[in-house]
Write a protein that holds these residues in place. Structure first.
Motif, PDB file in Angstrom:
ATOM      1  N   GLN A 156       0.739   4.458  -2.749  1.00 48.12           N
ATOM      2  CA  GLN A 156       0.090   5.601  -2.366  1.00 48.12           C
ATOM      3  C   GLN A 156       1.594   6.734  -2.732  1.00 48.12           C
ATOM      4  O   GLN A 156       1.278   7.822  -2.951  1.00 48.12           O
ATOM      5  CB  GLN A 156       0.322   5.536  -0.690  1.00 48.12           C
ATOM      6  CG  GLN A 156      -0.816   5.190  -0.309  1.00 48.12           C
ATOM      7  CD  GLN A 156      -1.051   5.046   1.112  1.00 48.12           C
ATOM      8  OE1 GLN A 156      -0.088   4.975   1.891  1.00 48.12           O
ATOM      9  NE2 GLN A 156      -2.274   5.434   1.858  1.00 48.12           N
ATOM     10  N   SER A 172       0.830  -1.330  -0.100  1.00 46.45           N
ATOM     11  CA  SER A 172       0.059  -0.099   0.076  1.00 46.45           C
ATOM     12  C   SER A 172       0.949   1.246   0.135  1.00 46.45           C
ATOM     13  O   SER A 172       0.322   2.264  -0.711  1.00 46.45           O
ATOM     14  CB  SER A 172      -0.835  -0.027   1.129  1.00 46.45           C
ATOM     15  OG  SER A 172      -0.184  -0.152   2.405  1.00 46.45           O
ATOM     16  N   ASP A 230      -4.581   2.756   3.786  1.00 45.17           N
ATOM     17  CA  ASP A 230      -3.823   2.760   5.225  1.00 45.17           C
ATOM     18  C   ASP A 230      -4.436   1.459   5.959  1.00 45.17           C
ATOM     19  O   ASP A 230      -3.774   0.722   6.675  1.00 45.17           O
ATOM     20  CB  ASP A 230      -4.210   3.498   6.138  1.00 45.17           C
ATOM     21  CG  ASP A 230      -3.300   5.014   5.792  1.00 45.17           C
ATOM     22  OD1 ASP A 230      -2.161   4.792   5.105  1.00 45.17           O
ATOM     23  OD2 ASP A 230      -3.616   6.275   5.966  1.00 45.17           O
ATOM     24  N   SER A 287      -6.265   4.222  -5.115  1.00 45.03           N
ATOM     25  CA  SER A 287      -6.134   5.056  -3.830  1.00 45.03           C
ATOM     26  C   SER A 287      -7.442   5.903  -3.589  1.00 45.03           C
ATOM     27  O   SER A 287      -8.189   6.055  -2.479  1.00 45.03           O
ATOM     28  CB  SER A 287      -5.018   6.104  -3.945  1.00 45.03           C
ATOM     29  OG  SER A 287      -3.737   5.431  -3.938  1.00 45.03           O
ATOM     30  N   ASP A 321      -9.276   2.982   1.357  1.00 42.72           N
ATOM     31  CA  ASP A 321      -8.293   3.629   2.347  1.00 42.72           C
ATOM     32  C   ASP A 321      -7.262   2.943   2.564  1.00 42.72           C
ATOM     33  O   ASP A 321      -7.237   1.881   3.008  1.00 42.72           O
ATOM     34  CB  ASP A 321      -8.870   3.971   3.550  1.00 42.72           C
ATOM     35  CG  ASP A 321      -8.010   4.454   4.572  1.00 42.72           C
ATOM     36  OD1 ASP A 321      -6.775   4.749   4.447  1.00 42.72           O
ATOM     37  OD2 ASP A 321      -8.644   4.615   5.839  1.00 42.72           O
ATOM     38  N   SER A 338      -2.287   4.049  -9.783  1.00 43.88           N
ATOM     39  CA  SER A 338      -2.211   4.090  -8.366  1.00 43.88           C
ATOM     40  C   SER A 338      -3.508   5.194  -7.838  1.00 43.88           C
ATOM     41  O   SER A 338      -4.186   4.874  -6.758  1.00 43.88           O
ATOM     42  CB  SER A 338      -0.852   4.759  -7.712  1.00 43.88           C
ATOM     43  OG  SER A 338      -0.730   5.734  -8.313  1.00 43.88           O
TER      44      SER A 338
END
Length: 148
Positions: A84, A80, A101, A95, A99, A91
């Motif tokens: 990012q 990830s 993260d 993205s 999310d 990407s």
């Protein structure tokens, strides 16, 4: 004019090639383990989303083999953070949908498909528009083609 030609070609390809273009062939991959699926395809583009859950981990080699048997080319694997940091349309597609993260410990497989994703305002396009997020016993497919 360029957009109309692209859309027309996409429609012709989409209607003549069926499962390979729309990503519907993924319904045949470990079909008993599919938990949700959503296919939204229209004249200017579409998305395919499938989530699988299993008692066993999903194997990259099986996934890549299945995709390539259906004429999608495996491009590579990223995490990830790499997605990012990348500054490209592929990407951004991923993205903007997720999310990332939440997927720090996941592997993200990237595939090149038969159709383009086009961001006409920025004059960008890519065929690297299918992503599979692997997190142990969960697998998420997201495929986006056409207008972005």
């Amino acid at each position: 004019m360029k957009r109309h030609l692209t859309v027309l070609l996409s429609i012709l390809i989409f209607t003549s090639c069926g499962n390979s273009i729309s990503g519907n062939f993924w319904k045949d991959f470990k079909s008993k383990e599919i938990k949700t699926e959503n296919f939204d395809h229209g004249p200017y583009g579409g998305t395919s989303e499938i989530i699988w859950k299993s008692n066993e981990n999903f194997k990259k080699s099986e996934i890549v083999k299945f995709a390539e048997e259906n004429n999608w080319k495996f491009v590579g694997e990223k995490n990830s953070a790499e997605i990012q940091k990348a500054n490209n349309l592929s990407s951004r597609i991923l993205s903007d949908k997720f999310d990332l993260d939440e997927y720090k410990n996941s592997r993200i497989l990237i595939f090149k498909t038969d159709l383009l994703t086009i961001h006409e305002d920025e004059n960008l396009s890519t065929q690297e528009n299918c992503f599979i997020i692997l997190n142990k016993n969960k697998m998420i497919l997201y495929y986006r083609w056409g207008d972005y």
